[in-house]
Design a protein around this motif. Sequence first.
Motif, PDB file in Angstrom:
ATOM      1  N   ALA A 113      23.496   7.505  11.620  1.00 53.84           N
ATOM      2  CA  ALA A 113      23.789   8.768  10.939  1.00 53.84           C
ATOM      3  C   ALA A 113      23.522   8.685   9.441  1.00 53.84           C
ATOM      4  CB  ALA A 113      25.237   9.180  11.178  1.00 53.84           C
TER       5      ALA A 113
ATOM      6  N   LEU B 107      23.735   7.129   5.478  1.00 53.94           N
ATOM      7  CA  LEU B 107      24.779   6.573   4.621  1.00 53.94           C
ATOM      8  C   LEU B 107      26.140   7.108   5.035  1.00 53.94           C
ATOM      9  CD1 LEU B 107      23.183   6.655   1.064  1.00 53.94           C
ATOM     10  CD2 LEU B 107      22.831   5.082   2.966  1.00 53.94           C
TER      11      LEU B 107
ATOM     12  N   ILE C 273      29.197   8.795   4.506  1.00 56.59           N
ATOM     13  CA  ILE C 273      29.594   9.785   3.500  1.00 56.59           C
ATOM     14  C   ILE C 273      30.940   9.403   2.874  1.00 56.59           C
ATOM     15  CG2 ILE C 273      30.172  12.229   3.142  1.00 56.59           C
ATOM     16  CD1 ILE C 273      28.154  12.816   5.468  1.00 56.59           C
TER      17      ILE C 273
ATOM     18  N   ALA D  57      18.643  11.228   7.439  1.00 64.80           N
ATOM     19  CA  ALA D  57      18.835  10.677   6.080  1.00 64.80           C
ATOM     20  C   ALA D  57      18.622   9.162   6.018  1.00 64.80           C
ATOM     21  CB  ALA D  57      20.208  11.102   5.547  1.00 64.80           C
ATOM     22  N   GLY D  58      19.660   8.410   5.650  1.00 68.03           N
ATOM     23  CA  GLY D  58      19.531   6.966   5.527  1.00 68.03           C
ATOM     24  C   GLY D  58      19.053   6.289   6.806  1.00 68.03           C
TER      25      GLY D  58
ATOM     26  N   ASN E  90      17.293  14.790   5.404  1.00 68.55           N
ATOM     27  CA  ASN E  90      17.958  16.099   5.301  1.00 68.55           C
ATOM     28  C   ASN E  90      18.897  16.211   4.115  1.00 68.55           C
ATOM     29  OD1 ASN E  90      19.586  14.126   6.598  1.00 68.55           O
ATOM     30  ND2 ASN E  90      20.963  15.715   7.315  1.00 68.55           N
ATOM     31  N   GLU E  91      18.774  15.310   3.131  1.00 65.99           N
ATOM     32  CA  GLU E  91      19.730  15.240   2.022  1.00 65.99           C
ATOM     33  C   GLU E  91      20.018  16.587   1.371  1.00 65.99           C
ATOM     34  OE1 GLU E  91      17.670  12.900   2.776  1.00 65.99           O
ATOM     35  OE2 GLU E  91      18.625  10.965   2.449  1.00 65.99           O
TER      36      GLU E  91
ATOM     37  N   PHE F 146      25.712  11.289 -10.674  1.00 71.67           N
ATOM     38  CA  PHE F 146      25.458  12.452  -9.818  1.00 71.67           C
ATOM     39  C   PHE F 146      26.551  12.616  -8.767  1.00 71.67           C
ATOM     40  CE2 PHE F 146      23.465  14.328  -6.004  1.00 71.67           C
ATOM     41  CZ  PHE F 146      22.936  15.496  -6.528  1.00 71.67           C
TER      42      PHE F 146
ATOM     43  N   TYR G 202      30.289  19.757   3.625  1.00 71.55           N
ATOM     44  CA  TYR G 202      29.405  19.258   4.688  1.00 71.55           C
ATOM     45  C   TYR G 202      30.215  18.564   5.776  1.00 71.55           C
ATOM     46  CZ  TYR G 202      25.452  17.058   7.012  1.00 71.55           C
ATOM     47  OH  TYR G 202      24.524  16.666   7.943  1.00 71.55           O
TER      48      TYR G 202
ATOM     49  N   ARG H 209      31.534  22.262  13.719  1.00 69.52           N
ATOM     50  CA  ARG H 209      30.488  22.323  14.728  1.00 69.52           C
ATOM     51  C   ARG H 209      31.021  21.791  16.058  1.00 69.52           C
ATOM     52  NH1 ARG H 209      26.079  17.945  14.812  1.00 69.52           N
ATOM     53  NH2 ARG H 209      28.115  17.005  14.747  1.00 69.52           N
ATOM     54  N   LYS H 210      31.913  20.808  15.912  1.00 66.03           N
ATOM     55  CA  LYS H 210      32.443  20.150  17.106  1.00 66.03           C
ATOM     56  C   LYS H 210      33.495  21.021  17.792  1.00 66.03           C
ATOM     57  CE  LYS H 210      34.325  16.173  16.266  1.00 66.03           C
ATOM     58  NZ  LYS H 210      34.521  14.736  15.956  1.00 66.03           N
TER      59      LYS H 210
HETATM   60  N1  CO8 Z   1      29.123   9.301   7.320  1.00 64.35           N
HETATM   61  C1  CO8 Z   1      30.420   9.244   7.683  1.00 64.35           C
HETATM   62  N2  CO8 Z   1      30.898   9.800   8.828  1.00 64.35           N
HETATM   63  C2  CO8 Z   1      30.021  10.418   9.621  1.00 64.35           C
HETATM   64  C3  CO8 Z   1      28.648  10.510   9.294  1.00 64.35           C
HETATM   65  C4  CO8 Z   1      28.204   9.918   8.075  1.00 64.35           C
HETATM   66  N3  CO8 Z   1      26.918   9.952   7.698  1.00 64.35           N
HETATM   67  N4  CO8 Z   1      28.027  11.196  10.279  1.00 64.35           N
HETATM   68  C5  CO8 Z   1      28.973  11.516  11.184  1.00 64.35           C
HETATM   69  N5  CO8 Z   1      30.180  11.050  10.809  1.00 64.35           N
HETATM   70  C6  CO8 Z   1      31.451  11.168  11.523  1.00 64.35           C
HETATM   71  C7  CO8 Z   1      31.789  12.606  11.859  1.00 64.35           C
HETATM   72  O1  CO8 Z   1      32.403  13.251  10.768  1.00 64.35           O
HETATM   73  C8  CO8 Z   1      32.710  12.455  13.045  1.00 64.35           C
HETATM   74  O2  CO8 Z   1      33.975  12.081  12.563  1.00 64.35           O
HETATM   75  P1  CO8 Z   1      35.323  12.613  13.285  1.00 64.35           P
HETATM   76  O3  CO8 Z   1      35.224  12.131  14.704  1.00 64.35           O
HETATM   77  O4  CO8 Z   1      36.421  12.007  12.496  1.00 64.35           O
HETATM   78  O5  CO8 Z   1      35.263  14.119  13.184  1.00 64.35           O
HETATM   79  C9  CO8 Z   1      32.131  11.253  13.779  1.00 64.35           C
HETATM   80  O6  CO8 Z   1      31.325  10.553  12.807  1.00 64.35           O
HETATM   81  C10 CO8 Z   1      31.241  11.631  14.951  1.00 64.35           C
HETATM   82  O7  CO8 Z   1      30.280  12.587  14.500  1.00 64.35           O
HETATM   83  P2  CO8 Z   1      29.837  13.850  15.370  1.00 64.35           P
HETATM   84  O8  CO8 Z   1      31.006  14.393  16.109  1.00 64.35           O
HETATM   85  O9  CO8 Z   1      29.099  14.782  14.493  1.00 64.35           O
HETATM   86  O10 CO8 Z   1      28.846  13.139  16.426  1.00 64.35           O
HETATM   87  P3  CO8 Z   1      27.599  13.800  17.186  1.00 64.35           P
HETATM   88  O11 CO8 Z   1      27.214  12.805  18.224  1.00 64.35           O
HETATM   89  O12 CO8 Z   1      27.895  15.203  17.604  1.00 64.35           O
HETATM   90  O13 CO8 Z   1      26.437  13.886  16.067  1.00 64.35           O
HETATM   91  C11 CO8 Z   1      25.114  13.078  14.243  1.00 64.35           C
HETATM   92  C12 CO8 Z   1      25.940  12.724  15.490  1.00 64.35           C
HETATM   93  C13 CO8 Z   1      23.863  13.817  14.651  1.00 64.35           C
HETATM   94  C14 CO8 Z   1      24.750  11.756  13.569  1.00 64.35           C
HETATM   95  C15 CO8 Z   1      25.963  13.957  13.311  1.00 64.35           C
HETATM   96  O14 CO8 Z   1      27.220  13.351  13.139  1.00 64.35           O
HETATM   97  C16 CO8 Z   1      25.372  14.185  11.953  1.00 64.35           C
HETATM   98  O15 CO8 Z   1      24.458  14.968  11.808  1.00 64.35           O
HETATM   99  N6  CO8 Z   1      25.926  13.501  10.933  1.00 64.35           N
HETATM  100  C17 CO8 Z   1      25.555  13.675   9.556  1.00 64.35           C
HETATM  101  C18 CO8 Z   1      24.349  12.906   9.257  1.00 64.35           C
HETATM  102  C19 CO8 Z   1      23.931  13.104   7.849  1.00 64.35           C
HETATM  103  O16 CO8 Z   1      23.646  14.195   7.409  1.00 64.35           O
HETATM  104  N7  CO8 Z   1      23.893  12.013   7.104  1.00 64.35           N
HETATM  105  C20 CO8 Z   1      23.490  12.043   5.747  1.00 64.35           C
HETATM  106  C21 CO8 Z   1      24.193  11.008   4.958  1.00 64.35           C
HETATM  107  S1  CO8 Z   1      23.546  10.954   3.304  1.00 64.35           S
HETATM  108  C22 CO8 Z   1      22.322   9.772   3.332  1.00 64.35           C
HETATM  109  O17 CO8 Z   1      22.166   9.066   4.276  1.00 64.35           O
HETATM  110  C23 CO8 Z   1      21.400   9.588   2.155  1.00 64.35           C
HETATM  111  C24 CO8 Z   1      21.996   9.937   0.873  1.00 64.35           C
HETATM  112  C25 CO8 Z   1      20.984   9.810  -0.227  1.00 64.35           C
HETATM  113  C26 CO8 Z   1      21.589   9.578  -1.586  1.00 64.35           C
HETATM  114  C27 CO8 Z   1      21.905  10.798  -2.327  1.00 64.35           C
HETATM  115  C28 CO8 Z   1      21.891  10.539  -3.782  1.00 64.35           C
HETATM  116  C29 CO8 Z   1      22.843  11.466  -4.495  1.00 64.35           C
END
Ligand code: CO8
Length: 260
Positions: free
Chosen positions: A64, A66, A68, A110-111, A135-136, A238, A251, A258-259
Amino acid sequence: SGTKIKVDLDSNTGIAVMRFQSPPVNSLSLDFLTEFAINMEKLEMDKSCRGLIVTSALPKIFSAGLDILEMYGKSPEHCGEFWKAVQEMWLKLYSSNMVTVAAVNGSSPAGGCLMALTCDYRIMADNPRYAIGLNETQLGIVAPFWFKDTMAKTVGHRTTELALQLGLLYSPQDALRIGLVDQLVPEEEVVSTATETMAKWFAIPDHARQITKSMMRKPTIDNLVSKRESDIKNFVSFITRDSIQKSLRMYMESLRKRKA
Ligand code: CO8
Protein backbone atom coordinates in the motif's frame (compact mmCIF):
# COMPACT_ATOMS: atom_id res chain seq x y z
CA SER A 1 16.19 -10.41 11.90
CA GLY A 2 12.62 -9.21 11.77
CA THR A 3 9.38 -10.70 10.68
CA LYS A 4 7.87 -8.32 8.14
CA ILE A 5 9.85 -9.76 5.25
CA LYS A 6 10.61 -13.40 4.53
CA VAL A 7 13.69 -14.13 2.43
CA ASP A 8 14.45 -17.44 0.75
CA LEU A 9 17.73 -17.73 -1.11
CA ASP A 10 18.19 -20.77 -3.33
CA SER A 11 21.94 -21.09 -3.67
CA ASN A 12 21.53 -23.59 -6.54
CA THR A 13 19.65 -21.14 -8.75
CA GLY A 14 21.16 -17.95 -7.29
CA ILE A 15 17.67 -16.49 -6.87
CA ALA A 16 16.41 -14.90 -3.66
CA VAL A 17 12.69 -14.42 -3.16
CA MET A 18 11.67 -11.63 -0.78
CA ARG A 19 8.09 -11.94 0.41
CA PHE A 20 6.45 -9.01 2.16
CA GLN A 21 4.33 -10.24 5.04
CA SER A 22 3.31 -7.18 7.02
CA PRO A 23 -0.50 -7.25 7.43
CA PRO A 24 -2.88 -5.77 6.68
CA VAL A 25 -1.43 -4.07 3.58
CA ASN A 26 2.42 -4.29 3.58
CA SER A 27 2.65 -0.57 4.21
CA LEU A 28 6.22 0.73 4.24
CA SER A 29 6.72 1.64 7.88
CA LEU A 30 10.07 2.61 9.36
CA ASP A 31 10.44 -0.91 10.77
CA PHE A 32 9.60 -2.45 7.42
CA LEU A 33 12.08 -0.24 5.59
CA THR A 34 14.82 -0.97 8.12
CA GLU A 35 14.29 -4.70 7.76
CA PHE A 36 14.27 -4.29 3.99
CA ALA A 37 17.61 -2.43 4.00
CA ILE A 38 19.26 -5.09 6.18
CA ASN A 39 18.05 -7.86 3.88
CA MET A 40 19.23 -6.00 0.78
CA GLU A 41 22.71 -5.52 2.26
CA LYS A 42 22.99 -9.21 3.08
CA LEU A 43 21.90 -10.35 -0.37
CA GLU A 44 24.04 -7.79 -2.17
CA MET A 45 27.14 -9.10 -0.33
CA ASP A 46 26.28 -12.76 -0.93
CA LYS A 47 28.23 -14.03 -3.93
CA SER A 48 25.81 -16.93 -4.36
CA CYS A 49 22.90 -14.52 -5.00
CA ARG A 50 22.53 -13.10 -8.53
CA GLY A 51 18.84 -12.28 -8.67
CA LEU A 52 16.09 -10.96 -6.44
CA ILE A 53 12.33 -11.38 -6.79
CA VAL A 54 10.21 -9.09 -4.63
CA THR A 55 6.63 -10.14 -4.03
CA SER A 56 3.87 -10.19 -1.43
CA ALA A 57 2.87 -13.01 0.89
CA LEU A 58 -0.50 -11.31 1.47
CA PRO A 59 -3.53 -11.80 -0.77
CA LYS A 60 -4.59 -8.93 -3.08
CA ILE A 61 -1.92 -6.43 -2.04
CA PHE A 62 1.68 -6.03 -3.15
CA SER A 63 2.23 -2.95 -0.98
CA ALA A 64 0.00 0.00 0.00
CA GLY A 65 3.02 2.30 -0.21
CA LEU A 66 4.40 4.46 2.55
CA ASP A 67 2.80 3.97 5.92
CA ILE A 68 0.66 7.08 6.29
CA LEU A 69 0.83 6.77 10.08
CA GLU A 70 4.59 7.42 9.90
CA MET A 71 3.81 10.83 8.41
CA TYR A 72 0.73 11.80 10.41
CA GLY A 73 0.99 13.50 13.80
CA LYS A 74 4.70 12.75 14.05
CA SER A 75 7.59 15.00 15.09
CA PRO A 76 9.83 16.60 12.45
CA GLU A 77 12.68 14.39 13.70
CA HIS A 78 10.63 11.27 13.17
CA CYS A 79 9.52 12.39 9.71
CA GLY A 80 13.14 13.07 8.77
CA GLU A 81 14.30 9.66 9.94
CA PHE A 82 11.42 8.02 8.08
CA TRP A 83 12.17 9.86 4.86
CA LYS A 84 15.84 8.92 5.03
CA ALA A 85 14.74 5.27 5.21
CA VAL A 86 12.51 5.74 2.15
CA GLN A 87 15.46 7.21 0.23
CA GLU A 88 17.62 4.30 1.35
CA MET A 89 15.09 1.75 0.06
CA TRP A 90 15.03 3.44 -3.35
CA LEU A 91 18.83 3.79 -3.53
CA LYS A 92 19.44 0.16 -2.60
CA LEU A 93 16.92 -1.27 -5.07
CA TYR A 94 17.54 1.08 -7.97
CA SER A 95 21.32 0.60 -7.81
CA SER A 96 21.33 -3.12 -7.02
CA ASN A 97 23.88 -5.28 -8.82
CA MET A 98 21.40 -8.15 -8.70
CA VAL A 99 18.82 -8.75 -11.39
CA THR A 100 15.65 -7.51 -9.74
CA VAL A 101 12.17 -8.62 -10.76
CA ALA A 102 8.96 -7.34 -9.18
CA ALA A 103 6.29 -10.04 -8.98
CA VAL A 104 3.35 -7.70 -8.44
CA ASN A 105 0.65 -10.02 -7.14
CA GLY A 106 -1.73 -7.35 -5.89
CA SER A 107 -2.44 -3.64 -5.69
CA SER A 108 0.56 -1.38 -5.66
CA PRO A 109 -0.19 2.31 -5.12
CA ALA A 110 2.35 5.10 -4.50
CA GLY A 111 5.41 3.79 -2.65
CA GLY A 112 4.45 0.25 -3.68
CA CYS A 113 4.54 1.31 -7.31
CA LEU A 114 7.87 3.05 -6.71
CA MET A 115 9.31 -0.16 -5.33
CA ALA A 116 8.20 -2.08 -8.42
CA LEU A 117 9.55 0.68 -10.69
CA THR A 118 13.05 0.36 -9.24
CA CYS A 119 13.27 -3.26 -10.41
CA ASP A 120 14.67 -4.35 -13.77
CA TYR A 121 11.45 -6.07 -14.82
CA ARG A 122 7.83 -6.08 -13.66
CA ILE A 123 5.35 -8.93 -13.89
CA MET A 124 1.81 -8.25 -12.67
CA ALA A 125 -1.18 -10.46 -11.92
CA ASP A 126 -3.82 -10.05 -14.61
CA ASN A 127 -6.61 -9.23 -12.16
CA PRO A 128 -8.70 -6.14 -13.01
CA ARG A 129 -9.33 -5.51 -9.30
CA TYR A 130 -5.68 -4.58 -8.81
CA ALA A 131 -4.30 -1.10 -9.39
CA ILE A 132 -0.83 0.35 -9.71
CA GLY A 133 0.41 3.92 -10.02
CA LEU A 134 1.78 7.00 -8.31
CA ASN A 135 -1.45 8.41 -6.84
CA GLU A 136 0.18 10.88 -4.42
CA THR A 137 -1.68 13.96 -5.67
CA GLN A 138 -4.96 12.24 -4.77
CA LEU A 139 -3.79 12.40 -1.15
CA GLY A 140 -2.89 16.08 -1.54
CA ILE A 141 0.82 15.25 -1.37
CA VAL A 142 3.52 15.43 -4.01
CA ALA A 143 5.73 12.62 -5.30
CA PRO A 144 9.29 14.00 -5.05
CA PHE A 145 11.62 14.41 -8.03
CA TRP A 146 13.21 10.99 -7.74
CA PHE A 147 9.80 9.24 -7.76
CA LYS A 148 9.00 11.31 -10.86
CA ASP A 149 12.35 10.49 -12.46
CA THR A 150 11.94 6.76 -11.90
CA MET A 151 8.49 6.87 -13.51
CA ALA A 152 9.59 9.06 -16.42
CA LYS A 153 12.60 6.83 -17.13
CA THR A 154 10.19 3.92 -17.40
CA VAL A 155 7.11 5.24 -19.24
CA GLY A 156 8.30 8.56 -20.72
CA HIS A 157 7.69 12.22 -20.01
CA ARG A 158 4.17 12.78 -21.36
CA THR A 159 2.67 9.68 -19.76
CA THR A 160 4.31 10.64 -16.46
CA GLU A 161 2.92 14.17 -16.71
CA LEU A 162 -0.61 12.79 -16.96
CA ALA A 163 -0.06 10.01 -14.43
CA LEU A 164 1.43 12.20 -11.72
CA GLN A 165 -0.75 15.28 -12.03
CA LEU A 166 -3.94 13.24 -12.03
CA GLY A 167 -2.60 10.70 -9.51
CA LEU A 168 -3.70 7.91 -11.84
CA LEU A 169 -4.02 4.34 -10.67
CA TYR A 170 -3.91 1.93 -13.62
CA SER A 171 -5.54 -1.45 -14.12
CA PRO A 172 -3.06 -4.18 -15.05
CA GLN A 173 -4.15 -3.94 -18.71
CA ASP A 174 -3.60 -0.17 -18.78
CA ALA A 175 -0.32 -0.49 -16.86
CA LEU A 176 0.88 -2.91 -19.53
CA ARG A 177 -0.26 -0.59 -22.31
CA ILE A 178 1.77 2.37 -20.99
CA GLY A 179 4.79 0.21 -20.10
CA LEU A 180 4.44 0.62 -16.36
CA VAL A 181 4.60 -3.18 -16.14
CA ASP A 182 6.25 -5.50 -18.65
CA GLN A 183 4.08 -8.58 -18.57
CA LEU A 184 0.72 -9.82 -17.25
CA VAL A 185 0.16 -13.41 -16.19
CA PRO A 186 -2.50 -15.29 -14.22
CA GLU A 187 -2.22 -14.61 -10.51
CA GLU A 188 -0.87 -18.02 -9.54
CA GLU A 189 1.90 -17.77 -12.14
CA VAL A 190 3.43 -14.44 -11.13
CA VAL A 191 6.31 -15.81 -9.08
CA SER A 192 7.02 -18.80 -11.33
CA THR A 193 7.12 -16.47 -14.34
CA ALA A 194 9.53 -14.22 -12.44
CA THR A 195 11.79 -17.23 -11.87
CA GLU A 196 11.65 -18.14 -15.58
CA THR A 197 12.40 -14.54 -16.52
CA MET A 198 15.49 -14.62 -14.31
CA ALA A 199 16.99 -17.39 -16.47
CA LYS A 200 16.96 -15.06 -19.47
CA TRP A 201 18.77 -12.32 -17.50
CA PHE A 202 21.23 -14.79 -15.98
CA ALA A 203 22.30 -15.83 -19.48
CA ILE A 204 23.97 -12.42 -19.85
CA PRO A 205 27.41 -12.03 -18.24
CA ASP A 206 26.86 -10.23 -14.91
CA HIS A 207 29.66 -7.68 -15.32
CA ALA A 208 28.40 -6.48 -18.72
CA ARG A 209 24.82 -6.29 -17.53
CA GLN A 210 25.77 -4.52 -14.29
CA ILE A 211 27.86 -1.86 -16.04
CA THR A 212 25.05 -1.30 -18.52
CA LYS A 213 22.48 -0.99 -15.72
CA SER A 214 24.69 1.48 -13.92
CA MET A 215 25.19 3.51 -17.10
CA MET A 216 21.41 3.82 -17.48
CA ARG A 217 20.68 4.64 -13.84
CA LYS A 218 23.72 6.42 -12.40
CA PRO A 219 22.75 10.01 -13.29
CA THR A 220 19.35 9.56 -11.60
CA ILE A 221 20.96 7.98 -8.54
CA ASP A 222 23.72 10.60 -8.26
CA ASN A 223 21.09 13.30 -8.45
CA LEU A 224 19.38 12.09 -5.28
CA VAL A 225 22.67 11.29 -3.52
CA SER A 226 23.81 14.89 -4.03
CA LYS A 227 20.47 16.30 -2.83
CA ARG A 228 19.69 13.90 0.00
CA GLU A 229 19.80 16.41 2.83
CA SER A 230 17.76 19.09 1.08
CA ASP A 231 15.24 16.45 -0.02
CA ILE A 232 14.79 15.41 3.63
CA LYS A 233 14.38 19.05 4.67
CA ASN A 234 11.82 19.66 1.95
CA PHE A 235 9.85 16.58 2.92
CA VAL A 236 9.81 17.45 6.62
CA SER A 237 8.71 21.05 6.10
CA PHE A 238 6.03 19.94 3.61
CA ILE A 239 4.58 17.01 5.51
CA THR A 240 4.40 18.83 8.87
CA ARG A 241 2.30 21.69 7.46
CA ASP A 242 -1.16 21.90 9.01
CA SER A 243 -2.85 21.87 5.60
CA ILE A 244 -0.97 18.70 4.55
CA GLN A 245 -1.68 16.99 7.85
CA LYS A 246 -5.33 17.79 7.29
CA SER A 247 -5.20 16.24 3.79
CA LEU A 248 -3.69 13.06 5.21
CA ARG A 249 -6.38 12.87 7.86
CA MET A 250 -9.14 13.32 5.30
CA TYR A 251 -7.59 10.65 3.09
CA MET A 252 -7.41 8.16 5.94
CA GLU A 253 -11.04 8.91 6.77
CA SER A 254 -12.02 8.33 3.15
CA LEU A 255 -10.30 4.91 3.24
CA ARG A 256 -12.32 4.07 6.33
CA LYS A 257 -15.63 5.35 4.87
CA ARG A 258 -15.12 3.39 1.67
CA LYS A 259 -15.10 0.29 3.81
CA ALA A 260 -18.20 1.13 5.86
N1 CO8 B 1 -0.55 3.50 5.41
C1 CO8 B 1 -1.11 3.17 6.60
N2 CO8 B 1 -2.25 2.45 6.71
C2 CO8 B 1 -2.83 2.05 5.57
C3 CO8 B 1 -2.30 2.36 4.30
C4 CO8 B 1 -1.10 3.13 4.25
N3 CO8 B 1 -0.52 3.45 3.08
N4 CO8 B 1 -3.11 1.82 3.36
C5 CO8 B 1 -4.11 1.20 4.02
N5 CO8 B 1 -3.96 1.32 5.36
C6 CO8 B 1 -4.81 0.77 6.41
C7 CO8 B 1 -6.26 1.19 6.25
O1 CO8 B 1 -6.49 2.46 6.80
C8 CO8 B 1 -6.99 0.09 6.98
O2 CO8 B 1 -6.89 0.35 8.36
P1 CO8 B 1 -8.11 0.00 9.36
O3 CO8 B 1 -8.34 -1.48 9.19
O4 CO8 B 1 -7.62 0.41 10.69
O5 CO8 B 1 -9.28 0.82 8.86
C9 CO8 B 1 -6.15 -1.15 6.68
O6 CO8 B 1 -4.86 -0.65 6.28
C10 CO8 B 1 -6.71 -2.00 5.55
O7 CO8 B 1 -6.96 -1.15 4.43
P2 CO8 B 1 -8.25 -1.30 3.50
O8 CO8 B 1 -9.43 -1.67 4.33
O9 CO8 B 1 -8.36 -0.10 2.66
O10 CO8 B 1 -7.82 -2.59 2.62
P3 CO8 B 1 -8.30 -2.95 1.13
O11 CO8 B 1 -7.84 -4.34 0.91
O12 CO8 B 1 -9.74 -2.62 0.93
O13 CO8 B 1 -7.46 -1.95 0.18
C11 CO8 B 1 -5.51 -0.77 -0.54
C12 CO8 B 1 -6.07 -2.02 0.15
C13 CO8 B 1 -5.89 -0.78 -2.01
C14 CO8 B 1 -3.99 -0.83 -0.39
C15 CO8 B 1 -6.08 0.49 0.13
O14 CO8 B 1 -5.93 0.36 1.52
C16 CO8 B 1 -5.44 1.78 -0.29
O15 CO8 B 1 -5.71 2.27 -1.36
N6 CO8 B 1 -4.60 2.34 0.59
C17 CO8 B 1 -3.98 3.62 0.40
C18 CO8 B 1 -2.80 3.49 -0.46
C19 CO8 B 1 -2.17 4.81 -0.70
O16 CO8 B 1 -2.77 5.72 -1.23
N7 CO8 B 1 -0.92 4.93 -0.30
C20 CO8 B 1 -0.18 6.12 -0.48
C21 CO8 B 1 0.80 6.32 0.61
S1 CO8 B 1 1.82 7.73 0.27
C22 CO8 B 1 3.19 7.11 -0.53
O17 CO8 B 1 3.39 5.94 -0.61
C23 CO8 B 1 4.20 8.03 -1.17
C24 CO8 B 1 4.31 9.33 -0.52
C25 CO8 B 1 5.26 10.22 -1.27
C26 CO8 B 1 5.88 11.30 -0.42
C27 CO8 B 1 5.11 12.55 -0.38
C28 CO8 B 1 6.00 13.69 -0.09
C29 CO8 B 1 5.25 14.78 0.63
